[in-house]
Every structure is written in C-alpha cells, then in structure tokens.
Write a protein that holds these residues in place. Structure first.
Motif, mmCIF file in Angstrom:
data_model
loop_
_atom_site.group_PDB
_atom_site.id
_atom_site.type_symbol
_atom_site.label_atom_id
_atom_site.label_comp_id
_atom_site.label_asym_id
_atom_site.label_seq_id
_atom_site.Cartn_x
_atom_site.Cartn_y
_atom_site.Cartn_z
ATOM 1 N N GLY A 193 -5.398 3.851 -4.264
ATOM 2 C CA GLY A 193 -4.860 4.997 -3.547
ATOM 3 C C GLY A 193 -3.578 5.503 -4.191
ATOM 4 O O GLY A 193 -3.170 5.050 -5.268
ATOM 5 N N ARG A 194 -2.923 6.405 -3.522
ATOM 6 C CA ARG A 194 -1.667 6.972 -4.024
ATOM 7 C C ARG A 194 -0.495 6.369 -3.256
ATOM 8 O O ARG A 194 -0.485 6.356 -2.028
ATOM 9 N N GLY A 208 -0.320 2.107 -3.431
ATOM 10 C CA GLY A 208 -1.670 2.567 -3.141
ATOM 11 C C GLY A 208 -2.703 1.463 -3.180
ATOM 12 O O GLY A 208 -3.887 1.702 -2.914
ATOM 13 N N ASP A 254 -4.657 -1.545 -1.691
ATOM 14 C CA ASP A 254 -5.004 -2.116 -0.387
ATOM 15 C C ASP A 254 -5.403 -3.568 -0.617
ATOM 16 O O ASP A 254 -6.520 -3.855 -1.052
ATOM 17 N N LYS A 261 0.826 -1.202 0.000
ATOM 18 C CA LYS A 261 0.000 0.000 0.000
ATOM 19 C C LYS A 261 0.861 1.253 0.000
ATOM 20 O O LYS A 261 0.546 2.243 -0.684
#
Length: 433
Positions: A344-345, A324, A326, A320
């Motif tokens: 995500g980033r 990013g 998960d 993560k």
C-alpha cells in the motif's frame, strides 16, 4: 463448500488481531472460520460480521483436539491452513496444522522461540551477539548468577510477554528479591502460559516458568524493533521502529518509524542481525517481531524474538501508516502459502506511536479523553485497545490507548506530545480488592 479455500483462525481471548487476520484471509480469496471456546451471545453477534463461521472447541491449547474438530468440520478435507495472532497458542496452532498436513513452519520452532533461555542458547551457538545470561530458581543462587551475568541485570519470566514482571536489579540482594517476587506473583497470574512446563532445544529438560527465571546482563544503547516476513528462507523486513521513550518499568511509551538520526549503515547492521537471528532459530514461512538493542560494546544484540506474529499492540498500524506494509496480511500469506500482498501507500514523513497505560490495577469502567486527544494537531489516529470490564494491572504492559502522530522533528517533540495527551486521558478503574 470449498474447504481448501477456508482458513481456521485460532483465538485464545478477545483480541483486535481477529479483525485484521480475517480481513487478510478474505482478501486472499478464502473464508475465515474462528476456532474458539464457547462465546457469549453478544460476542458472537459482534464477531459474526468479521468471520464467516465459528468452530467451538473445549480447549484452544489442545492441538489434537483442534485438529480433530477441524477434520470433523470439513469432513476430512484439508483446509487452506490454520492461523493465529494469539501469543499463547502459536505453537499449539502450528502443531494442529502439522496434524492436518498444512503446516509451513514446524511447531517445534515456535516452541523453542517462546523459551527465552533456549533462544539465547541458539543465538550464542550461532555466534550472534547476546547479553550474558543464566537461569535462577532459588534466591540462594543470586550471588553465583550475579557473578556469571554481571550487574546491573534484567530478571524476567522465561516465557513472558508484555514486559510482565520484568525487574532491573543492581545488587545481589535485589536479584534475590526479584526471584522471590516472581515466584510469588507468576503462580497468581491468570495467563495460562505460566501454568504449564515449557520446553526448548531437543533433549533439554522442561522448565517450570513459575519457578525458574531468566537473568540477563543489562545492555546499553538505542532500542529498536523490526517486523519481518520469512518466506522460503528469504527474510523480508519492514521498516525499523525506534523506541526512544521507555519508562523505568521497561514499558514502551513512544516509538518512531523510521528511526530519527540513524545512519543507513547502522540500520543495515541491525536488519542483518535480525535476519541472522530468525534464520538461526529455524523460522520460515511465518512472521516475527524482533526487538534489538544496539549495545555500546556488542553492537546490535537481539533482546526478544516474538515468533509467529507481527508486533503487539498497534505496532502493525504504525508500520502500515508509514510504509503501506500490512504485516497481518504478510503473516496470513506466509502461513497459507498465498502470494504476498500488494504494497500500500504510506506517509512520506516519520510517524510516531504513543502508548498509554492505566495507573494502578482494577477492572476498567471507562476511558475518557480520547476525543480530546484526537483533536490535537499532530494526531493522525487514536486506537483504544482495552474494553470495559477488562482487568488492568500496572505490572504488565497492557497497551490501553494508542495514539499515532506526525509532524514532529525530534524525540523531544514526540515526548512533549505524549505528555500533552497523557494530561487529557483518564482511566476509571473499579477496585477489585
């Protein structure tokens, strides 16, 4: 109460994954009910802020009992699904989901995947590269097994995890001694998986994991790990993880994401090998953590397939941080059939994952030095996995403290950071003898 929007989380022991899975369940719009054996008051208070409710059952390894308890809890309404991050009850949870009519991957697939010998058979039958392998259940078989597999070789439990009692042997006598050692130590283990027969391919005789062990020819090459999500036959890989720091016990000391100095075409071959392996095993609508050695002769060869869960320890944190992605949210979405989570980033530079273990065996009193490690300039995050009172042993790969770092340029710098952090860390253990 909308039971169709309720997921049941089956846990075996205390575990950090519960927080991640519950958060992913909530993000999907569902409630999270923890299926567990009886809790003490302090633990129930701690978990009450993470899950919405508790369902206490006598035995979390009894699929029929779990299914019956869930039916009674919901009044017969089918829930959103059953999920777990606990290695020892993945197949049980899947079987309970079948009984409730909410399974998305057959329980038999997980049962097979947890038998390392059966996995070797399936991968070999599919024409995928695999080390030579055999079973041993008597020291007197050592010479014949060595002839079949070749030396040096690796001896391991057929259904083991966390590098428990893995031995590297270079002679027939060492192979025989390893067989004796495993036959002595595994019956003493508190891990329930070693105390029940394991099955594999349909029609195969069950194996006693305390008496029969897997022997594999030693592979030579760089080691990698890859977490994947499989949905409706499509394998979606996360970023490859390099494993440059491994000690003589096969314990992982340091990992890097993405791998340093790995050509794109080589990375593609490794990802292809992982995809072919998980599909050959029949995995679908789930996740898997797959370990690979890019052998000098065979090319990318699958070492291990941990089906039904992301990587252990804090591997999901590493992935993560870097990408990013998960992986626990991916696992929940694949299991419940909800849309994949948004990406995500991640950090635009390589991220390292350093692992530290207690020296010796005993009951953990305290860990000191983590605050000093957090002050090191390369350190991004420190995650302590173990808790006071937990029994630790240096024969099992128990990820005690995990440190995430950035700002290094090669494996030598990563190793130097590990050495510096190790000098600051101390585990106080209570002698149990």
């Amino acid at each position: 109460m909308t039971w169709e929007r309720t997921a049941f989380l089956v846990r075996e022991t205390r575990a950090h994954w519960i927080h991640d899975v519950a958060a992913a369940v909530h993000a999907s719009g569902s409630r999270a009910v923890l299926v567990t054996t009886a809790l003490d008051a302090d633990e129930q208070v701690a978990l009450a802020s993470i899950v919405d409710d508790f369902l206490v059952v006598p035995d979390v390894r009894d699929a029929e009992g779990i299914a019956a308890a869930v039916r009674a809890h919901t009044g017969g309404v089918r829930p959103a699904g059953l999920v777990t991050g606990a290695e020892g009850v993945i197949a049980t949870t899947a079987r309970a989901a079948e009984l409730l009519g909410v399974a998305r991957c057959p329980a038999d697939v997980f049962t097979l995947a947890h038998n390392k010998f059966a996995v070797r058979e399936v991968l070999a039958a599919a024409g995928l590269p695999t080390p030579r392998y055999a079973l041993i259940s008597d020291p007197a078989q050592a010479a014949a097994v060595a002839e079949q597999v070749g030396l040096p070789a690796i001896v391991k439990p057929v259904n083991g995890a966390a590098s428990n009692l893995i031995r590297t042997v270079t002679t027939v006598d060492e192979l025989a001694d390893a067989c004796v050692l495993l036959a002595k130590r595994l019956p003493e283990s508190a891990d329930a998986r070693y105390h029940r027969p394991i099955t594999g391919r349909p029609g195969a005789e069950p194996l006693d994991p305390c008496r029969t062990f897997l022997v594999e020819g030693l592979l030579r090459g760089r080691e990698f790990a890859l977490d994947v999500a499989i949905r409706d036959g499509e394998v979606r890989p996360a970023e490859l993880v390099d494993k440059p720091l491994i000690d003589e016990r096969k314990f992982e000391l340091g990992m890097c994401c993405p791998p340093l100095g790995l050509p794109d075409e080589r990375a593609a071959l490794i990802k292809d090998a992982v995809r072919d392996a998980v599909l050959a095993l029949g995995l679908d609508n789930t996740t898997a953590h797959v370990e690979v050695i890019d052998d000098e002769t065979l090319g990318p060869a699958i070492v291990e397939v941990n089906a039904g869960r992301p990587g252990g320890g804090a591997m999901s944190v590493l992935i993560k941080l870097r990408t990013g992605i998960d992986m626990f949210a991916e696992a929940v979405a694949a299991t419940l059939g909800t849309p994949p989570p948004e990406l995500g980033r991640g950090l635009p530079i390589p991220v390292g994952y350093l692992v530290f273990y207690a020296k010796g065996s005993g009951r953990l009193v305290r860990v000191t030095g983590t605050e000093d490690i957090a002050e090191l300039p390369e350190v991004v995050q420190v995650v302590t996995i173990v808790e006071p009172g937990q029994v630790l042993t240096d024969e099992q790969e128990i990820y005690a403290v995990n440190v995430f770092v950035a700002g290094f340029t090669d494996h030598e710098e990563l190793a130097a950071i590990h050495d510096e952090a190790a000098g600051l860390l101390e585990f106080e253990l209570e002698d149990m003898s």
